[in-house]
Each structure stands twice: as structure tokens, then as C-alpha cells.
Design an enzyme around this catalytic site. Structure first.
Site, short mmCIF file in Angstrom:
data_model
loop_
_atom_site.label_atom_id
_atom_site.label_comp_id
_atom_site.label_asym_id
_atom_site.label_seq_id
_atom_site.Cartn_x
_atom_site.Cartn_y
_atom_site.Cartn_z
N CYS A 34 10.10 -45.54 -18.34
CA CYS A 34 10.89 -46.36 -19.08
C CYS A 34 11.66 -46.64 -20.05
O CYS A 34 12.32 -47.56 -20.36
CB CYS A 34 9.91 -46.83 -20.82
SG CYS A 34 9.95 -44.83 -21.58
N ASP A 36 13.06 -44.77 -22.32
CA ASP A 36 13.20 -43.60 -23.65
C ASP A 36 13.47 -42.69 -23.29
O ASP A 36 13.31 -41.33 -22.78
CB ASP A 36 11.66 -44.24 -24.55
CG ASP A 36 11.40 -45.52 -24.74
OD1 ASP A 36 11.91 -46.57 -24.88
OD2 ASP A 36 9.98 -45.70 -24.83
N CYS A 59 8.28 -44.93 -28.01
CA CYS A 59 7.31 -46.12 -28.23
C CYS A 59 6.89 -45.51 -29.35
O CYS A 59 6.90 -44.61 -29.67
CB CYS A 59 6.58 -46.92 -27.36
SG CYS A 59 5.42 -45.69 -27.04
N CYS A 103 4.11 -41.45 -22.05
CA CYS A 103 4.91 -41.50 -23.22
C CYS A 103 4.70 -40.57 -23.60
O CYS A 103 5.25 -39.35 -23.78
CB CYS A 103 4.20 -42.62 -23.77
SG CYS A 103 4.12 -44.18 -23.49
FE1 FES Z 1 8.67 -45.46 -23.79
FE2 FES Z 1 6.20 -44.75 -24.48
S1 FES Z 1 6.95 -46.96 -23.41
S2 FES Z 1 7.65 -43.61 -24.50
#
Ligand code: FES
Length: 145
Positions: A34, A36, A59, A103
Site C-alpha cells: 500500500c 504506507d 491505516c 498492514c
Molecule cells: Fe497500508 Fe494498512 S493499508 S498499512
């Protein structure tokens, strides 16, 4: 209900959230799925993790899993922190929806990266197998799910 009460609790009241100025080890990792990112700080005294903090642009599930992960390694020997798997964290949270499991990998990798940084800073030898820093595909694709 998609998320367990524990996930909601840790998401809404994250433990050990923030920065640490005098950290002994800092790990920063990105999630291949993702994009992140997560930063983990550890304070180590005599081989024991005496304090942990985390910061994330992840997230809600990433926040909840890192919060739980910090609680699980705080006060523990550094060797135990290395054994922490995302699976154990997810279990401690009473589960996550399948599409959110990736995640939780972010939290595990950030802990390992922080430990690796601590080892590197102190010239301590380690088994690289246990300290995959997230650059390899194995972290994202295989045994973590
Ligand atoms: Fe990226 Fe959860 S969607 S860490």
C-alpha cells in the site's frame, strides 16, 4: 463487525504513539502493498527493551497492530522482540480482516528494523535470517500471512 473490539481500542487509543529523541534503535519500513510507512523507536538497557514508540502514516489496522506490537515487546529481552511475528500480534488483537493482514506485517518489520539498527550501532553480531529488513520479497509475499 469487521474489526474486533481490541482493534478498535488500539486504533482509537494507540499505546506508545510518538517519537523518541534518544532512541537506541530506529527502524523505518514501507509496505510494498500500500506504500504506507512506519517508524519504530526502541530504548534498550542491558538487553531489555525498556521503551518503545511508533509513528506511522499507515491505516487504522497498521496503527492498531503497531500499538499492540509495542505493548508486546516493551519490557522484554531484545531476543524475544525478534521472535514477534505479525501473526502473534494479529492473534492478540482477536484477528484482522484478511485483506488487512499485510498492514500487520508493517509493525513486525519495523520492530525488526529497529533491532537491526540497535545491533548495527553497537557492533553486535546477528543472524540476518532473523532480521530481514523488509527489502526482500519474502516479507511481503510468503510466510507472514
Ligand atoms: Fe497500508 Fe494498512 S493499508 S498499512
Amino acid at each position: 463487525m469487521l474489526y474486533s473490539e481490541k482493534v478498535m481500542d488500539h486504533f482509537q487509543h494507540p499505546r506508545n504513539l510518538g517519537k523518541m529523541d534518544d532512541a537506541d534503535g530506529i527502524g523505518e519500513v514501507g509496505n510494498a502493498k500500500c506504500g504506507d510507512i512506519m517508524k519504530m523507536y526502541i530504548k534498550v538497557n542491558d538487553g531489555i527493551i525498556t521503551d518503545v514508540k511508533f509513528n506511522t502514516f499507515g491505516c487504522g489496522s497498521a496503527i492498531a497492530t503497531s500499538s499492540m506490537a509495542t505493548e508486546m515487546i516493551k519490557g522484554k529481552p531484545i531476543s524475544e522482540a525478534l521472535e514477534l511475528s505479525n501473526k502473534a500480534v494479529v492473534e492478540a488483537l482477536d484477528g484482522l480482516p484478511a485483506h488487512k493482514i499485510h498492514c500487520s506485517v508493517l509493525a513486525e518489520e519495523a520492530v525488526k528494523a529497529a533491532v537491526k539498527d540497535y545491533y548495527d550501532r553497537n557492533g553486535i553480531a546477528y543472524d540476518p535470517e532473523k532480521l530481514c529488513n523488509g527489502d526482500c520479497a519474502c516479507c511481503h509475499e510468503h510466510d507472514h500471512v
